[in-house]
Design an enzyme around this catalytic site. Sequence first.
Site, PDB file in Angstrom:
ATOM      1  N   CYS A  77      32.766  50.934  62.072  1.00 46.62           N
ATOM      2  CA  CYS A  77      31.855  49.765  62.408  1.00 46.62           C
ATOM      3  C   CYS A  77      32.348  48.629  62.001  1.00 46.62           C
ATOM      4  CB  CYS A  77      30.441  50.224  62.020  1.00 46.62           C
ATOM      5  SG  CYS A  77      29.463  51.556  63.049  1.00 46.62           S
ATOM      6  N   HIS A 105      32.909  46.904  79.674  1.00 45.63           N
ATOM      7  CA  HIS A 105      33.845  45.829  79.392  1.00 45.63           C
ATOM      8  C   HIS A 105      33.859  44.883  80.759  1.00 45.63           C
ATOM      9  CE1 HIS A 105      35.464  48.353  76.210  1.00 45.63           C
ATOM     10  NE2 HIS A 105      34.828  47.558  75.432  1.00 45.63           N
ATOM     11  N   LYS A 119      25.009  56.149  77.072  1.00 42.84           N
ATOM     12  CA  LYS A 119      25.844  55.015  76.850  1.00 42.84           C
ATOM     13  C   LYS A 119      27.223  55.282  77.171  1.00 42.84           C
ATOM     14  CE  LYS A 119      26.691  51.023  74.191  1.00 42.84           C
ATOM     15  NZ  LYS A 119      27.380  50.735  72.922  1.00 42.84           N
ATOM     16  N   LYS A 158      34.095  56.918  75.404  1.00 41.29           N
ATOM     17  CA  LYS A 158      34.975  57.645  75.743  1.00 41.29           C
ATOM     18  C   LYS A 158      35.063  59.061  74.686  1.00 41.29           C
ATOM     19  CE  LYS A 158      37.656  53.614  76.821  1.00 41.29           C
ATOM     20  NZ  LYS A 158      38.881  52.906  76.437  1.00 41.29           N
ATOM     21  N   CYS A 173      31.428  52.029  56.709  1.00 40.19           N
ATOM     22  CA  CYS A 173      32.109  52.313  57.726  1.00 40.19           C
ATOM     23  C   CYS A 173      33.274  51.630  58.473  1.00 40.19           C
ATOM     24  CB  CYS A 173      31.024  52.771  58.962  1.00 40.19           C
ATOM     25  SG  CYS A 173      31.806  53.642  60.334  1.00 40.19           S
ATOM     26  N   HIS A 220      37.073  49.783  79.411  1.00 38.31           N
ATOM     27  CA  HIS A 220      36.374  50.517  80.122  1.00 38.31           C
ATOM     28  C   HIS A 220      35.394  49.663  81.172  1.00 38.31           C
ATOM     29  CE1 HIS A 220      32.871  50.438  77.716  1.00 38.31           C
ATOM     30  NE2 HIS A 220      33.486  50.998  76.807  1.00 38.31           N
ATOM     31  N   CYS A 265      28.609  58.271  59.191  1.00 34.68           N
ATOM     32  CA  CYS A 265      27.927  56.942  60.016  1.00 34.68           C
ATOM     33  C   CYS A 265      27.196  57.752  61.196  1.00 34.68           C
ATOM     34  CB  CYS A 265      29.066  56.284  60.361  1.00 34.68           C
ATOM     35  SG  CYS A 265      28.500  55.020  61.662  1.00 34.68           S
ATOM     36  N   HIS A 315      29.305  56.967  64.280  1.00 35.46           N
ATOM     37  CA  HIS A 315      30.787  57.271  64.624  1.00 35.46           C
ATOM     38  C   HIS A 315      30.881  58.897  64.202  1.00 35.46           C
ATOM     39  CE1 HIS A 315      31.820  53.099  64.920  1.00 35.46           C
ATOM     40  NE2 HIS A 315      32.569  53.701  65.796  1.00 35.46           N
TER      41      HIS A 315
END
Length: 558
Positions: free
Chosen positions: A133, A24, A305, A308, A130, A21, A155, A158
């Site tokens: 992670c 990156h 932040k 998606k 996790c 995305h 988590c 997530h």
Amino acid sequence: MSDGSSFYITTPIFYVNDVPHIGHAYTEVASDVLARWHRQAGDPTWFLTGTDEHGQKILRTATANGVSPKEWADRLVETAWQPLLKTIDISNDDFIRTTDARHEVNVQLFLQRLFDAGYIYTGDYEGAYCVGCEEYKQPGDLLDGTGPYEGQQVCAIHSIPVELLQERNYFFRMSDFTQPLLDLYESNPDFIQPESVRNEIVAFVKRGLTDLSISRQTFDWGVKVPWDDSHVVYVWFDALLNYITAAGYGSDEEKFASLWPATHIVGKDIARFHAVIWPAMLLAAGLAVPKQVFGHGWLLVGGEKMSKSKLTGIAPNQITDTFGSDAFRYYFMSAINFGQDGSFSWEDLSARYQAELANGFGNLASRVIAMVTRYFDGDIPNPGISEGADERVRTVERRVVDEADAAIERLAIHEALSAIWELVDELNGYITSQEPWALAKKPELADRLQTVLFTAVRGLGTLAVLLSPVIPEATAKLWQSLGGVGEITAVPIRTAYHWETDGKVWPLEPLFPRIENIEGADGPATAPAGASVAATPVAVTPVAATPAAAKPAPATAP
């Protein structure tokens, strides 16, 4: 090790669990601008990017899609990650994959050397793990589950249940490096930047480091531990080594000596791994630490932040298909203070495209070329006697070149562009005040007209050279129109005002075509004149599944 004359710059290597995305792409563009600038300055430059392809998360993603982990990685690299580099015009010198043989064999070499030196031992670890992670979680990192996960610990990142795992692993004696790292930070305050990230990491290390679990034996997708093939190397320990395996560690020591150490450009959420674990690993191996670790801020969409899973992941081509790669690069490098968080919006992108690129720079270029063509048949005129306004343009030219270069040395890309744009504004103001169209009507002022347009052409060429690392496509077109001698990328950027021309300008199409407002699914959107509504970007369209984000925290021994 390098004598410091080379500029070796890296991005993180990105997980291939999903497609990229704009977060990156932001990191890629920033690193690319720095690399292009240093190349054009004549510095020996090497720019590395790549992908991280090992670990349990990749294994499970591949299994869920009915393919092997290598097949999954190959597919994502070929269809998403390498095409990204073309989409945003990245000039990387190398692309490392952690499944490359050159990487895997030298990860084992590095690990064996640490083992032989006594920095690795066996130990037991039990904790909440996790998979998303790829880390063991501390109690403070967990939340009480709700809905289908009620009664379970999940988590905090997530929002999925953690797994209780117990393993006998190999550990790296990272605790031995608490004081050496603090000494490093004190002796080299610029090692970690920006200051906010540095302060956070120093405070973390001052609390004392624990030893790091660096192997896994519950799955087999990874680099085998060389003395015990029942274990694979922990994904972070494996991944960090890409910066030296790609540079020749273990395979081409001459190349490695000429390149290392590197400047690492990373997101602030993974700066700790690059500024704590990574230098500790290098110190243990007797190697130089990186030159610098710079943790830039997050891209925010709708105040959050990039994610998606929250429908805020935007594919780079959703922007470039409409605005082009140059506008993408310019916007993210100028609209956000590099090192701080920054918000993205389609409205801001459209406004800056129109005001700064189309009207500010693009219209300046078109006007200057058009007037030289109209009044001198395309021949760049010789100047007459200079006046104060002409000298001021030349003074600004030299000043902004120096200021932009100094800003790049600080990795302050936004400040470099701000300085360069002072020349854009100066030239626009100069043309407005000197009124060459009025001078052209008075034959007795022919010398003055020649001086004004000569000065404008010179300033425009300087702008082309300075902006080449940021908007390479537009500046290459402008360079050709200005009759620039040689390739624009070969003009020394630190003396950009000394550029040469063959003496004639050539027709120039609009560098940044007009954008028309049209209505999209989320309200006002934009597209180039004549574009179809189907191509309109939508501000919060998800790309695929979970973001291929930077890897989370590693497991440490209790």
